[in-house]
Every structure is written in C-alpha cells, then in structure tokens.
Design an enzyme around this catalytic site. Sequence first.
Site, PDB file in Angstrom:
ATOM      1  N   HIS A 121      49.230   1.731 -23.908  1.00 36.83           N
ATOM      2  CA  HIS A 121      49.524   0.347 -23.410  1.00 36.83           C
ATOM      3  C   HIS A 121      50.788   0.405 -22.458  1.00 36.83           C
ATOM      4  CE1 HIS A 121      46.022  -0.986 -25.365  1.00 36.83           C
ATOM      5  NE2 HIS A 121      46.505  -1.278 -26.446  1.00 36.83           N
ATOM      6  N   LYS A 169      37.348  -6.280 -31.092  1.00 36.17           N
ATOM      7  CA  LYS A 169      37.854  -5.203 -30.037  1.00 36.17           C
ATOM      8  C   LYS A 169      38.226  -4.266 -31.038  1.00 36.17           C
ATOM      9  CE  LYS A 169      39.885  -3.051 -26.211  1.00 36.17           C
ATOM     10  NZ  LYS A 169      41.061  -3.761 -25.598  1.00 36.17           N
ATOM     11  N   THR A 172      41.760   5.863 -30.982  1.00 38.80           N
ATOM     12  CA  THR A 172      41.398   6.776 -29.789  1.00 38.80           C
ATOM     13  C   THR A 172      42.715   7.488 -29.462  1.00 38.80           C
ATOM     14  OG1 THR A 172      39.617   5.219 -28.684  1.00 38.80           O
ATOM     15  CG2 THR A 172      40.421   7.308 -27.344  1.00 38.80           C
ATOM     16  N   ALA A 173      43.704   6.841 -29.661  1.00 43.24           N
ATOM     17  CA  ALA A 173      45.015   7.515 -29.190  1.00 43.24           C
ATOM     18  C   ALA A 173      45.333   8.778 -30.205  1.00 43.24           C
ATOM     19  CB  ALA A 173      46.419   6.835 -29.148  1.00 43.24           C
ATOM     20  N   SER A 181      38.749   0.304 -31.623  1.00 45.36           N
ATOM     21  CA  SER A 181      38.928   1.903 -30.915  1.00 45.36           C
ATOM     22  C   SER A 181      37.753   2.496 -30.820  1.00 45.36           C
ATOM     23  CB  SER A 181      40.067   2.676 -31.677  1.00 45.36           C
ATOM     24  OG  SER A 181      41.169   2.175 -31.785  1.00 45.36           O
TER      25      SER A 181
END
Length: 277
Positions: free
Chosen positions: A152, A53, A108-109, A55
Amino acid sequence: MKIAFSPCPNDTFVFHALVHGQVPGAPSFDVTYADIDITNNWAAAREGPEVLKISFAALPWVLDDYALLPCGGALGRGCGPLVLTKNGAADPASLSGKRVAVPSERSTAYLLFRLWAAQNIPGGNLDIVVMPFHEIMPAVRDGSIDAGLVIHEARFTYQNYGLHMMTDLGSWWESDTGLPIPLGAIIARRSLDTASLTAWIRSSVEYAWANPEASAAYVMEHAQEMSPTVANQHIALYVNEFSRNLGASGYAAIEALLGRAMKEGFVPAFDMAKLRS
C-alpha cells in the site's frame, strides 16, 4: 448485508457509494473495517461478513464456500510489495536466517515474497514474523526486525523512516510473467446472488470515478493519518480498470500466481475452475 474491507483509501473509495446508499437497488450494508490478515482468517474459518476483501493468495482455502467476484478488487502494474531494510543491503542472500516481518501469511505480498525467496535466498532460511502492515516500517527502523515486506502507501513513505528498498516484488513479477499483480480480491458467499453483487459493486466503482469528491471525507476519515496527497496516490495506483472488471489478463494473473504457488506447495491444491464460477 454485512461487508468487510480495509480502511485503506482504495477500498473506501471503491465502496463509498455502495455503503452510503448511492447504488440504486442495492441493500443497506453493515461495514466492518479490518486488516487483510483478519479477513483472510475469517474467510478461511467460514466466519465473518457475507462479503469480504481478502488476499488473492488466500483464495485456495475458501473457494468451496466463497465466489470470487470479478470487480472491486486490486490488481495492477507498478504497485507491488517492497522488501525494505535499514542497512541498504542489496544482496537477497543476506536475509538468510534473518527476521522478516510480513503483513499476513496468506497475503499476496507474502506469496510473492516466497516465490521470489525460493529463487534468491539459499535454503529459504527465514524467521517470519506476522504483524499489521502499519507496524512493519517502524519495527525495521527501530531494529527489532531485519527486513520488512510492505504494501500500500508504504511505497510512497518508506524513505521517511530512513529505510532502503532491497527489491520491488511487483517489478520482479511483471518482468518474470508479463502479467499484472493480483493483490486484493472481493469474495461473497456462494449462497448469495453474486450477479447482483457484481453489478452493485461495479456501479460503486463507476460512481467513485464519476464523483471523486463525494468520497473524499469518507476516505480521509479512515486513512490512518495519511496525507490527502498520499491517499490520492494510493487510489490512483490501486483503483483501475481491473477494479471494474478482472478481464482476461486479470484472470490470467490470478491463475499464474496460484498455479505457481500450488506447484511449489505454498497453497493447498484446489480446483482452478472455481476462480471463474
């Protein structure tokens, strides 16, 4: 087979069935729980597990060696990163020259933050500090950092730290593009049978929805002292139809994000066709 994902509730909920032998035909999986910054770096270095997992923002660095799987990840609406401050400042220009903590330089943030900052902070003059996301709010609260980019469950808990939201980057992205926010991607080495992996992960998502109590203990075991209520909010926000299938709007969102970032020079040039192959 080795797999790495975060200990966050959305990941443990999605992958519970897969890693606990509840998906017919799937092999056994050896799990590593790792922060997204770690998995982003593993993928870029061609190290670590076969399935990770990461980004979506990290994809341009890894697509030659890893395929994007069309399920198991996190996209959505109303679930974007937040920019938080202690003093309640509302003007983005006030961040110029200030220390801002981010969870990963390839998240991504952070990519959304850079795209937003390019429009809103003159000169983009910022002192960026990378730290694990669970350390960011305490650092802003304690004054060692001027602002924090959080993800999150921080959406639900930042008020507990006496912090204020300057902007919701998800709302900014959605109003600007009309598309969902691409957050976390599932990738697998191209040498693997990605069609079978896709089927197994999709089955794990469907099992989780059909049997939500089955994963409850596993989710809370890794939930980093999160309350069950917050864990359930987290799952409801990040596990949705895009987790089953990216679909046309999911791919459109990924292409829009990475296309804009490539145009700005924030990510290296890459073959966009590899997002779908």
